[in-house]
Motif scaffolding. Structure first.
Motif, short mmCIF file in Angstrom:
data_model
loop_
_atom_site.label_atom_id
_atom_site.label_comp_id
_atom_site.label_asym_id
_atom_site.label_seq_id
_atom_site.Cartn_x
_atom_site.Cartn_y
_atom_site.Cartn_z
N LEU A 215 0.89 -1.24 0.04
CA LEU A 215 0.02 0.13 -0.03
C LEU A 215 0.90 1.28 -0.11
O LEU A 215 0.49 2.28 -0.59
CB LEU A 215 -0.83 -0.11 1.17
N LEU A 216 1.97 1.20 0.36
CA LEU A 216 3.05 2.39 0.75
C LEU A 216 3.54 2.62 -0.65
O LEU A 216 3.79 3.69 -1.04
CB LEU A 216 4.12 2.02 1.72
N LYS A 217 3.47 1.79 -1.74
CA LYS A 217 4.29 2.00 -3.04
C LYS A 217 2.84 2.24 -3.83
O LYS A 217 3.13 2.84 -4.80
CB LYS A 217 4.92 0.59 -3.38
N ARG A 218 1.77 1.76 -3.73
CA ARG A 218 0.47 2.01 -4.41
C ARG A 218 0.07 3.48 -4.35
O ARG A 218 -0.73 3.95 -5.18
CB ARG A 218 -0.41 1.01 -4.42
N SER A 219 0.12 3.97 -3.03
CA SER A 219 -0.43 5.08 -2.82
C SER A 219 0.66 6.23 -2.35
O SER A 219 1.39 5.82 -1.57
CB SER A 219 -1.53 5.14 -1.62
N LYS A 220 0.35 7.35 -2.58
CA LYS A 220 1.25 8.38 -2.17
C LYS A 220 0.88 9.07 -0.66
O LYS A 220 -0.46 8.99 -0.55
CB LYS A 220 1.14 9.73 -3.06
N PRO A 221 1.82 9.32 -0.04
CA PRO A 221 1.57 9.93 1.54
C PRO A 221 0.63 11.43 1.43
O PRO A 221 0.84 12.06 0.41
CB PRO A 221 2.88 9.98 1.94
N GLN A 222 -0.05 11.58 2.33
CA GLN A 222 -0.91 12.82 2.31
C GLN A 222 -0.39 13.67 3.44
O GLN A 222 0.19 13.28 4.41
CB GLN A 222 -2.39 12.26 2.45
N THR A 223 -0.52 15.06 3.14
CA THR A 223 -0.02 16.17 4.04
C THR A 223 -1.07 16.70 4.58
O THR A 223 -2.30 17.03 3.71
CB THR A 223 0.89 17.15 3.36
N LYS A 224 -1.45 16.74 6.13
CA LYS A 224 -2.70 17.29 6.56
C LYS A 224 -2.04 18.38 7.50
O LYS A 224 -0.91 18.17 8.16
CB LYS A 224 -3.41 16.27 7.33
N THR A 225 -2.97 19.35 7.84
CA THR A 225 -2.81 20.40 8.68
C THR A 225 -3.62 20.07 10.11
O THR A 225 -4.88 19.99 9.76
CB THR A 225 -2.89 21.58 8.27
N VAL A 226 -3.20 19.89 11.32
CA VAL A 226 -3.75 19.54 12.38
C VAL A 226 -3.61 20.58 13.54
O VAL A 226 -2.62 21.58 13.21
CB VAL A 226 -3.47 18.36 12.87
#
Length: 430
Positions: A215-226
Motif C-alpha cells: 500500500l505504501l508503494k501504490r498510494s502517495k502519502p498525504q499532507t494534513k494540517t492539524v
C-alpha cells in the motif's frame, strides 16, 4: 503442488528443488494427496531448511488410504505458525494455518493459509460450504488478514460461496483443465507459472510468484494540517469567548447569525491555536499513536546498536502500547455502533471495512447546458403549473382519463414499508 506417489514423491521433490534456485527460495511448498499416515514419521519426509505441517487422512473420511495434505514452510521465511483448524471429511480435507513471517507489509498482521483437497467422489457443494465456514471463522478471528485457499479442488468451485475472491491460477494443471486452484482476498497477489510434474504425478507443479505491491508503494502519502491543542490555548479561547458581546447577534436572522458566529469561532481558533503539518502514510494503522511511533524508533535504535537487553525491554513496552491502543480503538468503534447517530455509524463501518471514497466526476461536453438543466430541475416546484404542463391539451384530450380503482389503492398502501422513515407527507416510502 501434488505428489501422487508416497514412496517417490519426497525424493523427487528433493531432487527437483536442489538445482533450481526458485525452489530453494520458495516460501512454502504445498502438497495434496500425500498418502501419509501416522506410521510414517516426519524424519522420512523432512526437507532441509523447511518445517513440515501435515494433516493425514483418518477414518472419519470414510477411506483408509490416500488423501492427506501437507505444507512445507521455509524456516528462513517464517518460524511462527499455528494450526488453526484441521478437517478430514468424505467431501474435503482441509488444513488451516496462521503464519507470522519475519517480514510482512505493514497493512497485514498475519497470513492465513488453507490447504485443501476435494476428492473426485466428494460432494462439491458440501466441500465449498465447509471451506467457506472455515474462512469466515478465521476472518472473524483476524479481520483484514490476507487469506489464501489453495489445493486440488477437482470439480469444486468457490466463486459463488466466496464472491470477491480472486483465482490466481489461470494455466492448465492437468491436461487442459484447471483442477488445482488458489483463491485469495488480495487482488493481484500472485501470478501462476506451470512447472513439470513430480515423478509419476499426473498434475503439473504450479509456482506462484508474488506480484503484490504494498500500500505504501501504490498510494502517495498525504499532507494534513492539524491543530495542536494545549491547556494554555483552551484558557485563551475561554477568555476570548468570555469577552465577546454575544448580544450583538440577537437581532440577526437565524441563518446569518449561525454563519457569523461560526466564522467568528473559527477565526478565534485559527488565531490562538497553533497549527502543525503532518505526513500521513497510507500503510499507517488508524490506532497508531505518537507514543507507539516513538517506541518503534527506540526499537530500531536498539537493534542498530545490537543492544539485546534494551531491545527486549522496548519490545515488551511496544507490545503493551499496541494492546492498549487496539483495545481503545475497538471500544471507540463499538461505541459508534451503540449511538443513534447514523453518521458515526457509517464512519465506523468505513473504518472496519477499509472502504475508500468513490471519486467519480460526471463529465459533460456542455457544462453551461448542464448547469441550466440542473437549475430547471431544482426550480420546477417554484414555477407556475402552466409553464410546466399544457393544461389545455390535457383538457381537450378526451381519451386521457384518470380512473381510480379501490383495489389498486389498497395494493399500493399495502406495499408501504412502515419501518422506513416517513417523507414530508408523513407516509413511508414504497
Amino acid at each position: 503442488m501434488r505428489a501422487a506417489d508416497r514412496d517417490t514423491g519426497n525424493t523427487e521433490l528433493e531432487r527437483n528443488r536442489s538445482p533450481v534456485e526458485e525452489h530453494l527460495q520458495s516460501a512454502m511448498n504445498h502438497l495434496t494427496k500425500t498418502w501419509l499416515h501416522p506410521d510414517i514419521p516426519n524424519s522420512l519426509v523432512d526437507l532441509e531448511g523447511f518445517s513440515l505441517v501435515r494433516a493425514d487422512r483418518d477414518e472419519s473420511s470414510g477411506k483408509t488410504r490416500g488423501g492427506g495434505v501437507c505444507v512445507y514452510i521455509r524456516e528462513g521465511w517464517c518460524s511462527q505458525y499455528t494450526v488453526r483448524e484441521s478437517v478430514c471429511k468424505p467431501d474435503v480435507e482441509l488444513l488451516c494455518l496462521s503464519l507470522r513471517p519475519f517480514y510482512l507489509p505493514r497493512e497485514f498482521g498475519n497470513i492465513i493459509i488453507c490447504a485443501a483437497y476435494v476428492p473426485p467422489s466428494g460432494n462439491a457443494a458440501k466441500a465449498a460450504s465447509c471451506i467457506t465456514d472455515c474462512v469466515h471463522k478465521q476472518l472473524q478471528r483476524t479481520p483484514g488478514a490476507p487469506i489464501f485457499i489453495l489445493g486440488d479442488f477437482n470439480h469444486c468451485r468457490l466463486d459463488s460461496s466466496l464472491p470477491g475472491y480472486e483465482q490466481y491460477i489461470k494455466c492448465a494443471t492437468r491436461g487442459n483443465k484447471i483442477l488445482d486452484k488458489c483463491y485469495g482476498n488480495v487482488k493481484d497477489a500472485y501470478v501462476a507459472k506451470p512447472k513439470p510434474p513430480l515423478s509419476n504425478c499426473d498434475h503439473n507443479t504450479i509456482h506462484l510468484v508474488p506480484i503484490y505491491k504494498t500500500l505504501l508503494k501504490r498510494s502517495k502519502p498525504q499532507t494534513k494540517t492539524v491543530l495542536v491543542w494545549s491547556d494554555d490555548n483552551i484558557e485563551i479561547l475561554k477568555g476570548c469567548f468570555a469577552c465577546t458581546d454575544w448580544e450583538l447577534f440577537h437581532d440577526m436572522d437565524i441563518e446569518d447569525a449561525t454563519e457569523t458566529i461560526t466564522d467568528y469561532i473559527n477565526f478565534c481558533v485559527d488565531t490562538v491555536v497553533e497549527k502543525k503539518t503532518v505526513t500521513v502514510f497510507p500503510n499507517n494503522k488508524s490506532y497508531i499513536t505518537k507514543e507507539i511511533k516513538e517506541c518503534l524508533n527506540r526499537k530500531k535504535l536498539a537493534f542498530n546498536n545490537q543492544d539485546k537487553t534494551e531491545l527486549k525491554s522496548v519490545q515488551k513496552e511496544l507490545n503493551s502500547l499496541l494492546k492498549e491502543a487496539r483495545t481503545k480503538h475497538r471500544d471507540i468503534i463499538e461505541q459508534n455502533f451503540n449511538f443513534g447517530n447514523s453518521r458515526k455509524l457509517w464512519d465506523a463501518m468505513k473504518v472496519v471495512t477499509n472502504m475508500e471514497p468513490v471519486r467519480n466526476r460526471l463529465i459533460t461536453s456542455n457544462e453551461q447546458q448542464r448547469a441550466n438543466d440542473l437549475n430547471d430541475f431544482f426550480l420546477r416546484f417554484e414555477s407556475p403549473l402552466e409553464e410546466l404542463v399544457d393544461l389545455d391539451s390535457i383538457r381537450c384530450n378526451s381519451d386521457c382519463r384518470l380512473e381510480v380503482v379501490p383495489y389498486t389503492v389498497y395494493s399500493l398502501f399495502k406495499g408501504i414499508c412502515t419501518k422506513k422513515a416517513t417523507g414530508p407527507d408523513g407516509i413511508s416510502a414504497f
